[in-house]
Design a protein around this motif. Sequence first.
Motif, short mmCIF file in Angstrom:
data_model
loop_
_atom_site.label_atom_id
_atom_site.label_comp_id
_atom_site.label_asym_id
_atom_site.label_seq_id
_atom_site.Cartn_x
_atom_site.Cartn_y
_atom_site.Cartn_z
N GLN A 28 0.92 -1.12 -0.17
CA GLN A 28 -0.02 0.04 0.01
C GLN A 28 0.93 1.19 0.00
N ILE A 29 1.85 1.22 0.77
CA ILE A 29 2.82 2.42 0.85
C ILE A 29 3.56 2.51 -0.42
N PHE A 35 6.18 4.63 -5.26
CA PHE A 35 7.74 3.88 -5.42
C PHE A 35 7.95 3.05 -6.65
N GLY A 36 6.92 2.54 -7.39
CA GLY A 36 7.01 1.92 -8.65
C GLY A 36 6.99 2.85 -9.81
N GLY A 37 7.08 4.07 -9.89
CA GLY A 37 6.99 5.07 -10.91
C GLY A 37 5.34 5.34 -11.03
N VAL A 38 5.20 6.03 -12.26
CA VAL A 38 3.91 6.50 -12.62
C VAL A 38 2.75 5.44 -12.77
N LYS A 43 1.22 -1.79 -11.66
CA LYS A 43 2.26 -2.93 -11.17
C LYS A 43 1.51 -3.61 -10.04
N ALA A 44 0.82 -2.98 -9.29
CA ALA A 44 0.49 -3.64 -8.10
C ALA A 44 -0.89 -4.75 -8.54
N GLU A 77 10.06 -4.10 -8.54
CA GLU A 77 8.99 -3.32 -9.36
C GLU A 77 8.82 -1.83 -8.55
N PHE A 78 9.02 -2.06 -7.19
CA PHE A 78 8.75 -0.82 -6.37
C PHE A 78 9.91 -0.25 -5.66
#
Length: 192
Positions: A28-29, A35-38, A43-44, A77-78
């Motif tokens: 969630q954070i 943190f994974g970019g735009v 990604k999630a 990824e993040f």
Amino acid sequence: MMADAREDARALFGASVRAALEAWPALQIAVENGFGGVHSQEKAEWLGGAVVEYFIRNADLELDEVEDFLGELMTNEFDTVVEDGSLPQVSQQLQTMFHHFQKGDGAALREMAFHITQRKCRVTATALRTARETDEDEDGADSVEEMEVTAMNDGAATDGVCPQHEPSDPDSQTIKEEDIVEDGWTIVRRKK
């Protein structure tokens, strides 16, 4: 007929995995703060499908293999290293879900997903800055940010449901300027 039941079970397993990942504070954070970019949200969502495929292709996984896989995905990824102790918990949940899926126990999968959704925490992270870091930022120098994490459940801080650090006094979260020595290290002092 048998293939339809298998697809329904797989869809239920996928929904359960997504519920577990959506309730994971570390993810969630990472998503909330980009943190994974735009494309952090995308990604999630992809992560849920990747985890389902990982379990389907590797039916006899050990807990440490699941932890390693999730940790690697979070890092790659993040750009996030999960050190809050939640990785083994989430891995165990996912492994338990997969065992229910393998046994065809849809009722247990639904129940797990329901309980996870009920306990789901909303997590917020805020950057903490010291007076010295604020001065350095004005000069254009690089600074390191610390994150303060607050877990919320239905608008109230949770007690034991989501990992959350609760300071005993309000000053314990503040890094005093004299505690930061010139080479960037921070002096840690005992509580009085």
